[in-house]
Design an enzyme around this catalytic site. Sequence first.
Site, PDB file in Angstrom:
ATOM      1  N   HIS A   1       0.826  -1.209   0.000  1.00 55.93           N
ATOM      2  CA  HIS A   1       0.000   0.000   0.000  1.00 55.93           C
ATOM      3  C   HIS A   1       0.862   1.261   0.000  1.00 55.93           C
ATOM      4  O   HIS A   1       1.253   1.759   1.053  1.00 55.93           O
ATOM      5  CB  HIS A   1      -0.940  -0.010   1.217  1.00 55.93           C
ATOM      6  CG  HIS A   1      -2.021   1.022   1.133  1.00 55.93           C
ATOM      7  ND1 HIS A   1      -3.308   0.791   1.566  1.00 55.93           N
ATOM      8  CD2 HIS A   1      -2.016   2.295   0.665  1.00 55.93           C
ATOM      9  CE1 HIS A   1      -4.040   1.869   1.371  1.00 55.93           C
ATOM     10  NE2 HIS A   1      -3.269   2.803   0.838  1.00 55.93           N
TER      11      HIS A   1
ATOM     12  N   ASP B   1       1.046   2.843   3.688  1.00 55.36           N
ATOM     13  CA  ASP B   1       0.167   3.875   3.125  1.00 55.36           C
ATOM     14  C   ASP B   1       0.996   5.129   2.839  1.00 55.36           C
ATOM     15  O   ASP B   1       0.526   6.254   3.029  1.00 55.36           O
ATOM     16  CB  ASP B   1      -1.012   4.185   4.063  1.00 55.36           C
ATOM     17  CG  ASP B   1      -2.183   4.825   3.310  1.00 55.36           C
ATOM     18  OD1 ASP B   1      -2.059   5.062   2.089  1.00 55.36           O
ATOM     19  OD2 ASP B   1      -3.220   5.101   3.958  1.00 55.36           O
TER      20      ASP B   1
ATOM     21  N   ASN C   1      -4.775   6.102  -7.199  1.00 57.29           N
ATOM     22  CA  ASN C   1      -5.381   7.449  -7.130  1.00 57.29           C
ATOM     23  C   ASN C   1      -4.422   8.531  -7.606  1.00 57.29           C
ATOM     24  O   ASN C   1      -4.146   9.503  -6.922  1.00 57.29           O
ATOM     25  CB  ASN C   1      -5.896   7.755  -5.704  1.00 57.29           C
ATOM     26  CG  ASN C   1      -4.781   7.830  -4.669  1.00 57.29           C
ATOM     27  OD1 ASN C   1      -3.721   7.243  -4.847  1.00 57.29           O
ATOM     28  ND2 ASN C   1      -5.027   8.552  -3.587  1.00 57.29           N
TER      29      ASN C   1
ATOM     30  N   HIS D   1     -10.748   0.669   0.874  1.00 56.05           N
ATOM     31  CA  HIS D   1     -10.561   1.792   1.806  1.00 56.05           C
ATOM     32  C   HIS D   1     -11.931   2.001   2.463  1.00 56.05           C
ATOM     33  O   HIS D   1     -12.858   2.487   1.824  1.00 56.05           O
ATOM     34  CB  HIS D   1     -10.111   3.015   0.993  1.00 56.05           C
ATOM     35  CG  HIS D   1     -10.154   4.314   1.703  1.00 56.05           C
ATOM     36  ND1 HIS D   1      -9.018   5.018   2.021  1.00 56.05           N
ATOM     37  CD2 HIS D   1     -11.185   5.060   2.148  1.00 56.05           C
ATOM     38  CE1 HIS D   1      -9.342   6.149   2.630  1.00 56.05           C
ATOM     39  NE2 HIS D   1     -10.658   6.204   2.724  1.00 56.05           N
TER      40      HIS D   1
HETATM   41  O1  DOR Z   1      -4.069   9.440   4.360  1.00 62.12           O
HETATM   42  C1  DOR Z   1      -4.355   9.071   3.239  1.00 62.12           C
HETATM   43  N1  DOR Z   1      -3.673   9.520   2.157  1.00 62.12           N
HETATM   44  N2  DOR Z   1      -5.363   8.234   3.082  1.00 62.12           N
HETATM   45  C2  DOR Z   1      -5.823   7.896   1.869  1.00 62.12           C
HETATM   46  O2  DOR Z   1      -6.741   7.137   1.807  1.00 62.12           O
HETATM   47  C3  DOR Z   1      -5.246   8.499   0.658  1.00 62.12           C
HETATM   48  C4  DOR Z   1      -3.870   8.933   0.877  1.00 62.12           C
HETATM   49  C5  DOR Z   1      -3.355   9.838  -0.195  1.00 62.12           C
HETATM   50  O3  DOR Z   1      -3.464   9.486  -1.372  1.00 62.12           O
HETATM   51  O4  DOR Z   1      -2.800  10.903   0.138  1.00 62.12           O
HETATM   52 ZN    ZN Z   2      -6.955   4.550   2.037  1.00 62.95          ZN
HETATM   53 ZN    ZN Z   3      -3.771   4.770   0.762  1.00 66.55          ZN
END
Ligand code: DOR
Ligand code: ZN
Ligand code: ZN
Length: 422
Positions: A58, A302, A92, A176
């Site tokens: 992730h 993440d 994304n 998510h």
């Molecule tokens: O904290 C986050 N940042 N959560 C997400 O779901 C997206 C991610 C981002 O793309 O910055």
């Molecule tokens: Zn997320």
């Molecule tokens: Zn994420």
Amino acid sequence: MSLLIKNIRLAETNLNQKTDIFIQNGKIMRIAPNLTYSADRIIDGSTFVAMPGLFDMHVHFRDPGQTHKEDIFTGCQAALAGGVTGVMCMPNTSPPVDSPEILTYIRKKAESSGVQVCPAACITKGMQGEELTNFAELKNAGAVCFSDDGKPVQNAELMRLALEQARQENMLIASHCEDLAIIHGGIMHKGSVSAELGVNGMDRVSEDYITAREIILAHSVHAKIHICHVSTKGSVEIIRQAKKFGIPVTCETAPHYFMFTHEKLRSRNANDRMNPPLREEEDRLAIEQAVLDGTIDCIVTDHAPHTQREKADFEHAPNGIVGLETSLAATLTALYHTGKCSLEKIISLMSSRPRELLNLPPVHIQENAPANFILVDIHHEWTVDPSALHGKSCNTAFRNQKLTGKVMFTITDGIIRYEYHA
Ligand code: DOR
Ligand code: ZN
Ligand code: ZN
């Protein structure tokens, strides 16, 4: 290029015994004590432990579209510095990864990075939550998973259809879990600290509710479901019970969820803001327990780079923190050095299990295998200096954190891709 590593302990097999590893043409040729091959480089491994290269399922590499925050090359540099030799990058980006062309762009750009970059593709076109992408076509173009991470798929029927399509393609959906109606503009965990700071909070129920929904939907169509970045005690308990029922649900968390709580937000620093947010002590404990008892399958980062300028504004900054260069050290500090978790278990959480979930070949330190491993000084103490990170962004919640454990060498295809210099 040949490499001889002397007197190294192997975390996967026997920590009490030292051996040598000889690498040539990208492969581990021989593992045995007292090897005498001549090599282009000889490394004294006597104070290190060798572990298989980590896999972080992730990360956000911002490429294409926001390459001022990170691009595939710098994301891979950060990964290698953290001992991460494989990543799944979330779709994304701008534009989002919903076409074979964008998948090809990512895979081509990552080719010489030294990191196995495995792209996830969008569940819905443009991540708009309205129309499903063509899973078969995206799988053919190299997608390893489907996700609209960053946004939940709000429509349950669309999610059910997505799960059905994923099952047909034998692919995983990573969800998510967030209900935007419940969140309504919250910027941190909803609790005593958000109340004191006078800002809108994100209620745990938002995460718990969609976690339960995804499990129910997946069960109804006999599909697998992977729950992203679990952060609440409720969500973890729902997953634990579902696993007991034999539902094929898997999940991940990130080190910040078992190391920090919303108390950290009192200093109003947006580098402590991410989504899902840092929760309460009881959540932190529940997440830690779930990592230890196997309810949580993987540790991810993440890794979400954002600019310093954006992060300067506590209330309006985008959510997300970088994490690739601190994840192993943080995990060693919180779980290994406290005696809670073995290195074998950490290897499962950060290397073998994520690869398994994505149907990727396993990585082991053994003869005839590709040389894909890291040398870690598990006792090396250091303090996280955001300006010393290798990625383009430095938005870390681990700033000034003392950690124990440092990646000294990262080797992929038999090549030293990263080497720590004090
Ligand atoms: O904290 C986050 N940042 N959560 C997400 O779901 C997206 C991610 C981002 O793309 O910055
Ligand atoms: Zn997320
Ligand atoms: Zn994420």
